[in-house]
Every structure is written in structure tokens, then in C-alpha cells.
Design an enzyme around this catalytic site. Structure first.
Site, PDB file in Angstrom:
ATOM      1  N   HIS A 202       0.889  -1.171   0.000  1.00 35.13           N
ATOM      2  CA  HIS A 202       0.000   0.000   0.000  1.00 35.13           C
ATOM      3  C   HIS A 202       0.920   1.211   0.000  1.00 35.13           C
ATOM      4  O   HIS A 202       1.549   1.529   1.017  1.00 35.13           O
ATOM      5  CB  HIS A 202      -0.898  -0.013   1.236  1.00 35.13           C
ATOM      6  CG  HIS A 202      -1.793   1.181   1.338  1.00 35.13           C
ATOM      7  ND1 HIS A 202      -3.112   1.143   0.927  1.00 35.13           N
ATOM      8  CD2 HIS A 202      -1.567   2.443   1.782  1.00 35.13           C
ATOM      9  CE1 HIS A 202      -3.665   2.339   1.135  1.00 35.13           C
ATOM     10  NE2 HIS A 202      -2.735   3.141   1.650  1.00 35.13           N
ATOM     11  N   CYS A 235      -3.482  10.006   4.994  1.00 34.29           N
ATOM     12  CA  CYS A 235      -3.836   9.561   6.341  1.00 34.29           C
ATOM     13  C   CYS A 235      -4.082  10.788   7.200  1.00 34.29           C
ATOM     14  O   CYS A 235      -3.175  11.604   7.378  1.00 34.29           O
ATOM     15  CB  CYS A 235      -2.723   8.713   6.956  1.00 34.29           C
ATOM     16  SG  CYS A 235      -3.080   8.224   8.666  1.00 34.29           S
TER      17      CYS A 235
END
Length: 303
Positions: A202, A235
Site C-alpha cells: 500500500h 492519512c
């Protein structure tokens, strides 16, 4: 075949302030599946008070399950989220396990020891329901709060998660710190202990190294790559980390190298119009949508 797993409906949308309408999310998922994308992370089972962008994840799972051949996965932060995911009907679920304890406490409010216990409990739920369970080793390549994350810590925590019941692992460059040499080293080190359960990278493109890191992973036997349409995402608990690997650019690279993805690039690029209409003004990234495929793109695919 290389599996390109689309994470935009989760990792992309959780990182922007606006909430995409449910109808637009469904159109996005359906259009990507029609373009040949075989796995989509449709959302996460977190409290709507924390991430209202994810409040309709159960409805998206129900919708996505009607699409033949699509593997429907979701992120879960804990046991409660796992129970909700199973009830919604996911094919698979993953839990983020930060290799930086500082990030873990900020992201899910749990220490490493507490997360191992949580992984064991979620694994039991997954086994009982026949749902595939993966663990994402996040901040594996570095953390904006702690800096470098020792490789031996990543290996040790991966082994502990495997013993707790993880069926599959991904290495996550949550903060865009990875470089190709580091990707190779870490994939080798983790695989030496957990074997073929490490399948996935990822990657974020925060510093422009996303595709280079993906290629390094492929050379080490990685078979699944996460990406987000238009490069949406990041994030919210990692300052400075923004921009997932762009699905369109990744598919161009893989297809033009002659690697099989099953994805029609031209149809994939067309899906961007759904995002542009539903999220006007939201930045969409990627070189391929602007430049288009090479004139000999289809010939390259055939080689």
C-alpha cells in the site's frame, strides 16, 4: 496476474472534508468494476461521528456484493468494526497495525500489545464468519511522528500478528517515506518470517516514488498493489502524508510492461468524470489521464 486493489472509496474519501453522495459512490464502484477492477475497498467501519465520509459503508457493501466477480473488502479498526463488517457481508476485511507506536496510539488509541490482542479477536470473528482477514502493517517504512521505524520491529510485529491469526499482510507506506531499496529489503525480511502471506504493498506518492516503489515490490514477488483513482487520499493522522498511488498511472505502467491486470485503461480513465462531478474542485492527480496512453500502448500489452 497482478491484482490492482482500488482503495479510493475508503482511503481517498476519508481524507477529504466533503462527503461524496452515496449514488456517486455506487456509480464509481460500478464503473471501476466494469473497467476490470477486481477488488475494491469500499469503505471502513468506523464510528460515523469520527468519519462521516464512511457512514454509508454497509450500504456500499450491500451494493457492491451485487456486482459479479468483484471482491468487496473494507477496513476495520477494531472488534466492533469487524462485527459490523461481517454483518454487512464483506468478502474480506483488514485492520491497520501501525509499526510506529506513537502513530498507533494516535490512529486507533492502542499500544502494540493491545493491537496484537485486537488482531487475535478480529481473527476469531473472521474465521467464524468465513471472511478473509488481512493486517496492514502501516508506517512500516517510516513515520512523521517517530521518523525511521526499525526493520526488526516490523518483522517482530508481523510475526506476532501472524501468530494472532492474520491470513495476509500488506506493507503500507503511510507517510510516503519508502524508497525502492528499502522496499526490497523490507519485503525480503518480512517474507523470510511470514512467507507468502505477505502479498501486498500500500504505497503513497507523497514524494513521487510511488511507481518506483511498486516496481521494486513486483521484483520481490509482490502480487497485489493498492491504488486510488486520481491519487485521492492519505492519512488524517499522519501530518504531511497525502496522495495515494494513482490507479491510472499504475495500470498504465503494468499493462504497458505486458503484465496482466485485466483492467481496461481507457475505461478506467473515464471513471474520473464521476469523481470530478461529485467532488467539484477536488484535486485529482495522475500523468496518464492528461497525456493519454502511448501510441503503441496496445502493442506493448501484447508482448
Amino acid at each position: 496476474m497482478i491484482l490492482v486493489s482500488e482503495v479510493g472509496p475508503r482511503d481517498g474519501l476519508q481524507s477529504i472534508s466533503r462527503v461524496m453522495p452515496l449514488a456517486a459512490k455506487k456509480a464509481w464502484i460500478a464503473a471501476e468494476a466494469a473497467a476490470g477492477v477486481r477488488e475494491i475497498e469500499v469503505g471502513s467501519f468506523v464510528p460515523p461521528s469520527l468519519l462521516p465520509q464512511m457512514a454509508d459503508t454497509a450500504e456500499l457493501v450491500e451494493f457492491a456484493r451485487t456486482i459479479p466477480g468483484l471482491n468487496v473488502v473494507a477496513l476495520v479498526p477494531n472488534v466492533k468494526g469487524a462485527a459490523r463488517a461481517v454483518a454487512a457481508g464483506v468478502h474480506g476485511m483488514s485492520i491497520p497495525f501501525s509499526m510506529s507506536e506513537t502513530h498507533s496510539l494516535k490512529n486507533v488509541r492502542k499500544s502494540h500489545a493491545e493491537m496484537i490482542d485486537e488482531i487475535g479477536a478480529v481473527a476469531a470473528i473472521a474465521r467464524a464468519a468465513g471472511v478473509h482477514f488481512a493486517v496492514g502493517l502501516s508506517t512500516a517504512f517510516g513515520c512523521t511522528m517517530e521518523g525511521a521505524v526499525p526493520q526488526d520491529r516490523v518483522v517482530r510485529l508481523a510475526v506476532a500478528a501472524a501468530e494472532a491469526g492474520a491470513a495476509e499482510f500488506s506493507l503500507s507506506d503511510t507517510t510516503g517515506y519508502a524508497d525502492p531499496a528499502q522496499v526490497k529489503r523490507l519485503v525480503r525480511a518480512v517474507r523470510a518470517e511470514v512467507g507468502e502471506r505477505l502479498t501486498t504493498l500500500h504505497l503513497h506518492n507523497t514524494r513521487g516514488l510511488g511507481l518506483a516503489n511498486a516496481l521494486a515490490g513486483l521484483e520481490e514477488g509482490i502480487t497485489t498493489l493498492d491504488a486510488s483513482l486520481g491519487g485521492l487520499g492519505g492519512c488524517p493522522f499522519a501530518p504531511g502524508a497525502s496522495g495515494n498511488l494513482v490507479t491510472e498511472d499504475l495500470v498504465l505502467m503494468l499493462n504497458s510492461m505486458g503484465l496482466e491486470t485485466g483492467i481496461d485503461l481507457e475505461k478506467l480513465i473515464d471513471v474520473r468524470a464521476i469523481l470530478a462531478e461529485a467532488l467539484p474542485g477536488e484535486p485529482l492527480y495522475g500523468f496518464t489521464p492528461d497525456a493519454g496512453p502511448m501510441l503503441d500502448y496496445h502493442e506493448r500489452m501484447a508482448k
